[in-house]
Enzyme design. Structure first.
Site, PDB file in Angstrom:
ATOM      1  N   HIS A  10      23.205 -39.971 -40.257  1.00 51.48           N
ATOM      2  CA  HIS A  10      22.587 -41.257 -39.894  1.00 51.48           C
ATOM      3  C   HIS A  10      22.395 -42.043 -41.194  1.00 51.48           C
ATOM      4  O   HIS A  10      22.224 -41.446 -42.263  1.00 51.48           O
ATOM      5  CB  HIS A  10      21.239 -40.936 -39.254  1.00 51.48           C
ATOM      6  CG  HIS A  10      20.506 -42.097 -38.693  1.00 51.48           C
ATOM      7  ND1 HIS A  10      19.773 -42.957 -39.471  1.00 51.48           N
ATOM      8  CD2 HIS A  10      20.356 -42.531 -37.419  1.00 51.48           C
ATOM      9  CE1 HIS A  10      19.201 -43.869 -38.700  1.00 51.48           C
ATOM     10  NE2 HIS A  10      19.542 -43.638 -37.445  1.00 51.48           N
ATOM     11  N   LYS A  67      10.798 -38.966 -31.272  1.00 57.33           N
ATOM     12  CA  LYS A  67      11.942 -38.294 -30.629  1.00 57.33           C
ATOM     13  C   LYS A  67      11.529 -36.934 -30.085  1.00 57.33           C
ATOM     14  O   LYS A  67      12.348 -36.166 -29.611  1.00 57.33           O
ATOM     15  CB  LYS A  67      13.087 -38.128 -31.624  1.00 57.33           C
ATOM     16  CG  LYS A  67      13.685 -39.470 -32.083  1.00 57.33           C
ATOM     17  CD  LYS A  67      14.902 -39.243 -32.940  1.00 57.33           C
ATOM     18  CE  LYS A  67      15.270 -40.417 -33.798  1.00 57.33           C
ATOM     19  NZ  LYS A  67      15.818 -41.551 -33.062  1.00 57.33           N
TER      20      LYS A  67
END
Ligand code: C6P
Length: 417
Positions: free
Chosen positions: A135, A238
């Site tokens: 990422h 998350k």
């Protein structure tokens, strides 16, 4: 936990979980959007929150809203107990010590902290290894550290199915390798990297390791002692917790040796106009009033998760992925992107002749929430030769009906495009 079998006309998933009552704990899931039942398949971006988490945040503000570690009154003591209790819960969750858990705003801030503070010891000629799967949060902070120090960034190549090329990794390792920073799970493809092996081989050349666990912690248990990593980072949102709170686990000796991150209140032991000295761990890295409600919410999220049968949740997610993959393979014009064995329940795909963003919008019209685009992994998309994908990312509360509705919606998308 009761046992239920969920069968729909075209799906056949047997689950050891009572998914209906698990879903009922997530109030947001019962709504309709755009006149359709919500099908939430954007769990890679953020997970939904169970009542237990919402209640813990609500209770903090109703019962003991106050600043922590100021100790002058009852409310502050109570807030501190809940806040530090949450830290202990994170430590137990990762099999770490309490002082090794630093609160941050999220994965991004945790990696920036390490890249700045541990990265302060980098010098020209040093090498940092990351992977093609990273990422942007695990790329850009290292590029910035390289620009400051003169170190060089090296990238582990990718195999066709979305796995890491371990031979390529071994070829990069050497005496100059100072840091190996790799994701545990790819957000864009769902690949689970062989992180224990990556860490073992990094240690063999004396490198320090950081694991980006943003997409891992909600899918399977993580033990930082067993992994033997130096840093492990993740975001609360998350993991069924709130936004704005994250975790940096750091090995105590490394955290002790690192300079502090932000300067201000709480992170100091003494301050004079000439010089300041630093507080003990973990407070040395926590300047200013922290996100108290966020930490308490994350503690509640972990407590909630720990009351679930995690093995059953993992097999439920695996069954969802298997079913979605079977449906995808039979779906004309659909191309799966990332098929590494053992991947988590993330299905990235393309539809022939359709731009991912258009597909995403048409799915949204039908109540189906997915993410489209580069997923903050532009170098990975470049490597795959595509501008982006459509990503359906599953979580514990998804059920076979969600898959049915996704594919029904995709059939309609095909007729529109
Ligand atoms: N990925 C996704 O849709 P923050 O934004 O700090 O909570 O997390 C950043 C981050 C770092 N590493 C990985 C592997 C991630 O997946 C993410 C966030 C989201 O895939 C939002 S871009």
């Amino acid at each position: 936990m009761s046992i239920s079998t969920v069968n729909t006309s075209s799906t056949n998933i047997t689950s050891n979980l009572d998914i209906a009552s698990l879903r009922a704990q997530f109030p947001i899931l019962s709504q309709t959007v755009r006149g359709k039942p919500l099908v939430y398949l954007d769990n890679g971006a953020t997970t939904q929150k169970p009542e237990a988490v919402i209640a813990a945040i609500d209770a903090y503000y109703r019962e003991c809203n106050s600043n922590v570690h100021r100790g002058a009154h009852y409310l502050s003591d109570e807030a501190t107990a809940r806040f530090e209790g949450a830290r202990q819960r994170v430590a137990d969750f990762l099999n770490a010590e309490r002082e090794e858990i630093i609160w941050t705003r999220g994965t991004t801030e945790s990696i920036n902290l390490v890249a700045s503070c541990y990265g302060a010891s980098l010098k020209a000629g040093d090498e940092i290894i990351i992977s093609t799967l990273e990422h942007h949060s695990n790329i850009v902070p290292w590029q910035m550290a390289c620009a400051r120090s003169g170190a060089t960034l090296k990238v582990i190549p990718l195999l066709a199915d979305g796995s890491l090329d371990m031979e390529g990794y071994r070829a990069l390792l050497g005496a100059r390798t100072r840091i190996v920073a790799v994701t545990h799970v790819s957000n864009a493809l769902g690949t689970v990297t062989p992180i224990a092996e990556i860490i073992r081989e990094a240690k063999a050349v004396g490198a320090v390791t950081l694991v980006d666990g943003a997409q891992a912690v909600s899918h399977f248990p993580v033990d930082v002692q067993a992994l033997d990593c130096d840093f492990y980072v993740f975001s609360g949102h998350k993991l069924f917790g709130p936004t704005g709170i994250g975790v940096l686990y750091g090995r105590k000796a490394l955290l002790e040796a690192m300079p502090p991150w932000l300067g201000g209140g709480e992170m100091i032991e003494t301050v004079s106009f000439e010089r300041s000295t630093w507080n003990r761990l973990p407070y040395k890295f926590e300047a200013g009033t922290p996100n108290i409600a966020g930490a308490i919410g994350l503690g509640a999220a972990i407590e909630w998760l720990q009351t679930q049968d995690r093995a059953a949740l993992a097999s439920h997610e695996a069954a969802l992925l298997a079913e979605a993959t079977t449906r995808a393979q039979a779906f004309t014009g659909m191309q799966l992107i990332g098929t590494a064995p053992g991947k988590v329940a993330v299905m990235s795909f393309l539809l022939d002749g359709a731009h991912p963003n258009d597909v995403g919008q048409l799915l949204d019209q039908q109540g189906v929430a997915v993410r489209t685009g580069h997923h903050c992994t532009m170098p990975l998309m470049d490597c795959l030769g595509i501008p982006g994908t459509i990503r359906a990312s599953f979580s514990v509360y998804n059920d076979p009906m969600d898959i049915e509705r996704l594919f029904n919606a995709l059939e309609k998308v095909k007729t529109f495009l």
